[in-house]
Design an enzyme around this catalytic site. Structure first.
Site, PDB file in Angstrom:
ATOM      1  N   LEU A   1       4.707  -4.849   8.389  1.00 53.74           N
ATOM      2  CA  LEU A   1       3.665  -5.784   7.877  1.00 53.74           C
ATOM      3  C   LEU A   1       2.692  -6.589   8.703  1.00 53.74           C
ATOM      4  CD1 LEU A   1       6.663  -7.712   5.732  1.00 53.74           C
ATOM      5  CD2 LEU A   1       5.245  -5.646   5.092  1.00 53.74           C
TER       6      LEU A   1
ATOM      7  N   HIS B   1      -0.558  -7.992   4.214  1.00 49.30           N
ATOM      8  CA  HIS B   1       0.794  -7.961   3.343  1.00 49.30           C
ATOM      9  C   HIS B   1       1.159  -9.464   3.112  1.00 49.30           C
ATOM     10  CE1 HIS B   1       1.542  -3.893   5.649  1.00 49.30           C
ATOM     11  NE2 HIS B   1       1.602  -3.587   4.199  1.00 49.30           N
TER      12      HIS B   1
END
Ligand code: PAF
Length: 297
Positions: A35, A39
């Site tokens: 991530l 994200h």
């Protein structure tokens, strides 16, 4: 407190059933982990709209057309969970591949037209893999809304099409691409760039924005795109897979400045494939990457 990590669809469904009984709105943010701020911006957007947010983490083998790429894909579940916890996302759903695709799994969701060309032409089977897993994740989570980044613009349209075609009751919400301060679109793949490649990489976004501005006044599309390709190669990229102008609404091919469009690119820098896109002829005006990155910082 950490974010609860669930592995099975049975556990997931029993929790979502309680949320539903309580009348709560549920969002899902599908990811393959590793991530980054892109994200996290989707998770924040989901938290702003829904009562409960499920982040999924599954490195989907069916969407990798190269086994080496699948092996090299970063797997950072612990770090991902640490990044999600302070945001307040409610569940990290990280199923095992054997549960997502058990022995005998035989179904493929395949979306024609919108999957063809662009990434679809260079990554055979990729969008079938995406469409199949996304359909499963929507059905497993039963979410009311799902959040996707505009960076994967063709993927966004594949997902929109399949939801419409299969009558899946979920709203697809898109968020703008998040960029580094120097304009490079955030991607889990950026970590693979060497120091020299990392300093060359932002030229891709710069050239896209320059080309979009040029297309505002110069409607000789073919010539402008040929020159932009040359500029990308001159910036140190080894191959431009595509540099294409498509309709913003449905990624259809367009040849004249008669509707809002996207300029989309995929290009290789060393061993790393980068994709990006920018708006062209948008009635909203164009969001310039560097301004956007500065605003997000
Ligand atoms: O964009 C991604 O990370 C993946 O393609 C997705 C949507 C999570 C499906 O595996």
């Amino acid at each position: 407190m950490g974010i609860p990590i669930l592995r099975t669809v049975a556990e997931l469904r029993s929790i979502v059933a309680v949320w539903r009984r309580d009348g709560l709105k549920v969002a899902v943010v599908p990811t393959m982990g590793a991530l980054h701020e892109g994200h996290l911006s989707l998770v924040r957007a989901a938290l702003a709209k829904a009562d409960r947010v499920i982040v999924t983490l599954f490195v989907n083998p069916k969407q990798f057309n190269s086994p080496a790429d699948l092996i090299a894909y970063p797997r950072t579940e612990y770090d991902d969970a640490v990044k999600l916890a302070p945001l307040g996302a409610h569940i990290l759903y990280a199923p095992d591949a054997a549960d997502v695709y058990p022995q005998g799994f035989a179904t493929t969701v395949s979306v024609s037209a919108v999957s063809e060309g662009l990434c679809g032409a260079f990554r055979p089977g990729h969008f079938d893999g995406v469409a199949t897993v996304v359909t499963k994740l929507f059905l497993q989570t039963g979410a009311d809304m799902a959040f996707f980044g505009e960076k994967d613009f063709q993927q966004l349209h594949v997902v929109r099409r399949l939801v419409r075609d299969l009558d899946i009751p979920i709203d697809i919400i898109a968020s703008p691409t998040v960029r580094e301060d120097d304009g490079l679109a955030m991607s889990s793949r950026n970590a693979r760039l060497s120091a020299a490649e990392r300093s060359a990489a932002p030229r891709l976004a710069e050239i896209l924005f320059e080309t979009a501005r040029r297309l505002d006044r110069d409607h000789c599309i073919d010539r402008v795109l040929v020159e932009a390709r040359q500029a990308i190669l001159a910036a140190g990229f080894s191959q431009v897979e595509y540099l294409d102008l498509r309709a913003d609404e449905d990624v259809a091919i367009i040849a004249a400045p008669n509707r809002p469009a996207r300029l989309l690119v995929a290009a290789w820098l060393g061993q790393t494939r980068l994709i990006d896109n920018v708006e062209v002829w948008s009635p909203r005006g164009r969001v310039e990457g560097f301004v956007e990155a500065a605003a997000a910082a």
